[in-house]
Design an enzyme around this catalytic site. Structure first.
Site, PDB file in Angstrom:
ATOM      1  N   ASN A   1       0.705  -1.048   0.481  1.00 40.72           N
ATOM      2  CA  ASN A   1      -0.019   0.505   0.353  1.00 40.72           C
ATOM      3  C   ASN A   1       0.762   1.377  -0.003  1.00 40.72           C
ATOM      4  O   ASN A   1       1.216   1.748   0.906  1.00 40.72           O
ATOM      5  CB  ASN A   1      -0.976   0.397   1.237  1.00 40.72           C
ATOM      6  CG  ASN A   1      -2.279   1.155   1.316  1.00 40.72           C
ATOM      7  OD1 ASN A   1      -2.253   1.992  -0.091  1.00 40.72           O
ATOM      8  ND2 ASN A   1      -2.455   1.709   2.433  1.00 40.72           N
ATOM      9  N   TRP A   2       0.981   1.776  -1.244  1.00 39.78           N
ATOM     10  CA  TRP A   2       1.944   3.176  -1.534  1.00 39.78           C
ATOM     11  C   TRP A   2       1.160   3.821  -0.054  1.00 39.78           C
ATOM     12  O   TRP A   2       2.122   5.176  -0.419  1.00 39.78           O
ATOM     13  CB  TRP A   2       2.501   3.390  -2.656  1.00 39.78           C
ATOM     14  CG  TRP A   2       3.385   2.227  -2.886  1.00 39.78           C
ATOM     15  CD1 TRP A   2       4.383   1.482  -2.756  1.00 39.78           C
ATOM     16  CD2 TRP A   2       3.610   2.639  -4.716  1.00 39.78           C
ATOM     17  NE1 TRP A   2       4.226   0.824  -3.901  1.00 39.78           N
ATOM     18  CE2 TRP A   2       4.485   1.058  -5.375  1.00 39.78           C
ATOM     19  CE3 TRP A   2       3.002   3.455  -6.025  1.00 39.78           C
ATOM     20  CZ2 TRP A   2       5.374   0.836  -6.299  1.00 39.78           C
ATOM     21  CZ3 TRP A   2       4.205   3.002  -6.861  1.00 39.78           C
ATOM     22  CH2 TRP A   2       5.287   1.697  -7.488  1.00 39.78           C
ATOM     23  N   LYS A   3       0.176   4.114  -0.816  1.00 45.83           N
ATOM     24  CA  LYS A   3      -0.144   5.248   0.222  1.00 45.83           C
ATOM     25  C   LYS A   3      -0.589   6.842  -0.992  1.00 45.83           C
ATOM     26  O   LYS A   3       0.007   6.533  -1.642  1.00 45.83           O
ATOM     27  CB  LYS A   3      -0.152   5.780   1.324  1.00 45.83           C
ATOM     28  CG  LYS A   3       0.687   4.739   2.506  1.00 45.83           C
ATOM     29  CD  LYS A   3       0.144   4.600   4.178  1.00 45.83           C
ATOM     30  CE  LYS A   3      -0.894   3.538   4.320  1.00 45.83           C
ATOM     31  NZ  LYS A   3      -0.159   3.678   6.121  1.00 45.83           N
TER      32      LYS A   3
ATOM     33  N   HIS B   1      -9.526   1.146   5.149  1.00 48.01           N
ATOM     34  CA  HIS B   1      -8.590   0.988   5.735  1.00 48.01           C
ATOM     35  C   HIS B   1      -8.336   2.276   6.580  1.00 48.01           C
ATOM     36  O   HIS B   1      -9.082   3.505   6.935  1.00 48.01           O
ATOM     37  CB  HIS B   1      -7.426   2.009   4.663  1.00 48.01           C
ATOM     38  CG  HIS B   1      -6.191   2.053   5.030  1.00 48.01           C
ATOM     39  ND1 HIS B   1      -5.486   2.886   5.868  1.00 48.01           N
ATOM     40  CD2 HIS B   1      -4.976   1.252   5.575  1.00 48.01           C
ATOM     41  CE1 HIS B   1      -3.965   2.511   6.562  1.00 48.01           C
ATOM     42  NE2 HIS B   1      -3.619   1.226   5.439  1.00 48.01           N
TER      43      HIS B   1
ATOM     44  N   GLU C   1      -6.578   4.870   7.862  1.00 46.48           N
ATOM     45  CA  GLU C   1      -6.710   6.449   7.484  1.00 46.48           C
ATOM     46  C   GLU C   1      -8.182   7.087   6.784  1.00 46.48           C
ATOM     47  O   GLU C   1      -8.298   7.724   6.438  1.00 46.48           O
ATOM     48  CB  GLU C   1      -5.286   6.310   6.690  1.00 46.48           C
ATOM     49  CG  GLU C   1      -4.174   6.561   7.459  1.00 46.48           C
ATOM     50  CD  GLU C   1      -3.472   5.619   6.356  1.00 46.48           C
ATOM     51  OE1 GLU C   1      -2.887   5.806   5.603  1.00 46.48           O
ATOM     52  OE2 GLU C   1      -1.940   5.400   7.118  1.00 46.48           O
TER      53      GLU C   1
ATOM     54  N   GLU D   1      -5.550  -4.858  10.727  1.00 42.65           N
ATOM     55  CA  GLU D   1      -4.199  -3.691  10.979  1.00 42.65           C
ATOM     56  C   GLU D   1      -4.779  -3.055  12.081  1.00 42.65           C
ATOM     57  O   GLU D   1      -5.650  -2.268  12.032  1.00 42.65           O
ATOM     58  CB  GLU D   1      -4.619  -2.695   9.617  1.00 42.65           C
ATOM     59  CG  GLU D   1      -4.056  -3.596   8.576  1.00 42.65           C
ATOM     60  CD  GLU D   1      -3.727  -2.103   7.764  1.00 42.65           C
ATOM     61  OE1 GLU D   1      -2.548  -2.576   7.075  1.00 42.65           O
ATOM     62  OE2 GLU D   1      -4.008  -1.803   7.400  1.00 42.65           O
TER      63      GLU D   1
ATOM     64  N   GLY E   1       1.812   2.763  10.611  1.00 42.65           N
ATOM     65  CA  GLY E   1       3.162   3.925  10.535  1.00 42.65           C
ATOM     66  C   GLY E   1       3.582   4.509  11.596  1.00 42.65           C
ATOM     67  O   GLY E   1       4.550   5.697  12.302  1.00 42.65           O
TER      68      GLY E   1
ATOM     69  N   SER F   1       3.497  -1.936  10.505  1.00 51.77           N
ATOM     70  CA  SER F   1       5.140  -1.795  10.911  1.00 51.77           C
ATOM     71  C   SER F   1       5.571  -2.688  10.769  1.00 51.77           C
ATOM     72  O   SER F   1       6.608  -3.711  11.146  1.00 51.77           O
ATOM     73  CB  SER F   1       5.040  -1.220  12.213  1.00 51.77           C
ATOM     74  OG  SER F   1       4.420   0.511  12.377  1.00 51.77           O
TER      75      SER F   1
ATOM     76  N   GLY G   1       2.703  -1.069   4.151  1.00 53.58           N
ATOM     77  CA  GLY G   1       2.820   0.543   4.014  1.00 53.58           C
ATOM     78  C   GLY G   1       4.046   1.020   3.458  1.00 53.58           C
ATOM     79  O   GLY G   1       4.405   0.827   2.552  1.00 53.58           O
ATOM     80  N   GLY G   2       4.711   1.661   4.715  1.00 52.06           N
ATOM     81  CA  GLY G   2       5.838   2.425   4.364  1.00 52.06           C
ATOM     82  C   GLY G   2       7.530   1.753   3.994  1.00 52.06           C
ATOM     83  O   GLY G   2       7.976   1.428   2.915  1.00 52.06           O
TER      84      GLY G   2
END
Ligand code: 13P
Length: 245
Positions: free
Chosen positions: A7-9, A89, A91, A160, A166, A205, A226-227
């Site tokens: 997930n590149w966001k 998600h 977010e 999640e 994050g 994470s 993610g990151g």
């Protein structure tokens, strides 16, 4: 079959999309399905890379067309080359105020459109600290029990925990294993039987350093990253860990 989903966001890989896809596409896939979810305008670009990697979107509308400025319909995602879509998600839930009813409508429409939804659930720290995780996650699953699930089309769950996203603070393998048992029980209770064995991924994470602990218990069906997914080499190291597990 395990899944590894990037997930590149609202980010792009610093090395550039072509270089990233060339590296990830060169991975020996084994039985892992790799899915990369870029921001909307890059769906086609990724599909055109021909890297043998699946493409997913990070969100979709709950409507197929009409006066909904700024929205993107599931059918448009299909036409842009997406086979998967992340829904619910945290977010989206917190920053964009998406509620359970809206997410349920998106889930229905995505299924009807032939997209494979990756439905995110997860508790915040307040819920975890008050010992209510099991009930909270069961409620999230219950409210997502839409009629369209009766088709038996695949749905992927992603656990999640919000406090792990994050933050560099991942849930331990033991904690995830315990929680996945509770999620599985809720799926068996509230969703049609065809989904009892739906894949359940973990996200929050995930890095090459904690992947071995996370897979050690043998219950995780993959990761939503993610990151660390923005760095092709780190993403591949997580892939290697998933294959070892
Ligand atoms: P991080 O891996 O950056 O914690 O993000 C997890 C996530 O939100 C994936 O959807």
């Amino acid at each position: 079959m395990p899944y590894l989903i990037a997930n590149w966001k609202m980010n792009l890989p610093p090395e550039g999309i072509d270089a990233y896809m060339a590296t990830v596409g060169a991975a020996e896939p084994g039985d892992v399905t790799i899915v990369v979810c870029p921001p909307f305008p890059f769906l086609r670009t990724l599909g055109a890379c021909g890297a043998g990697v699946c493409v997913g979107a990070q969100n979709c509308s709950d409507q197929q067309s009409g006066a909904f400025t700024g929205e993107v319909a599931p059918s448009m995602l299909r036409r842009s080359g997406a086979d998967f879509v992340i829904l619910g998600h945290s977010e989206r839930r917190t920053l964009f105020h998406e509620n359970d009813a809206l997410i349920a409508r998106k889930l229905s429409l995505a299924l009807e459109t032939g997209l494979t939804p990756v439905l995110c659930i997860g508790e915040d720290l307040r819920v975890r600290d008050s010992g209510q995780v099991s009930r909270f996650l069961a409620d999230q699953i219950k409210v997502a029990a839409v009629d369209a699930l009766a088709s038996g089309e695949k749905v992927i769950l992603a656990y999640e925990p919000i406090w792990a996203i994050g933050t560099g603070r991942n849930a331990s393998g033991a904690m995830v294993a315990e929680t996945l048992v509770e999620i599985r029980a809720a799926l068996e209770r509230f969703w049609p039987a065809a989904h009892a064995r739906a894949p359940i991924l973990y996200g929050g994470s995930v890095t090459p350093d904690n992947v071995d602990d996370l897979v050690e218990h043998g219950t995780i069906d993959g990761f939503l990253v993610g990151g660390a997914s923005l760095d092709a080499r780190k993403f591949l190291a997580i892939h290697a860990g998933l294959r070892r597990g």
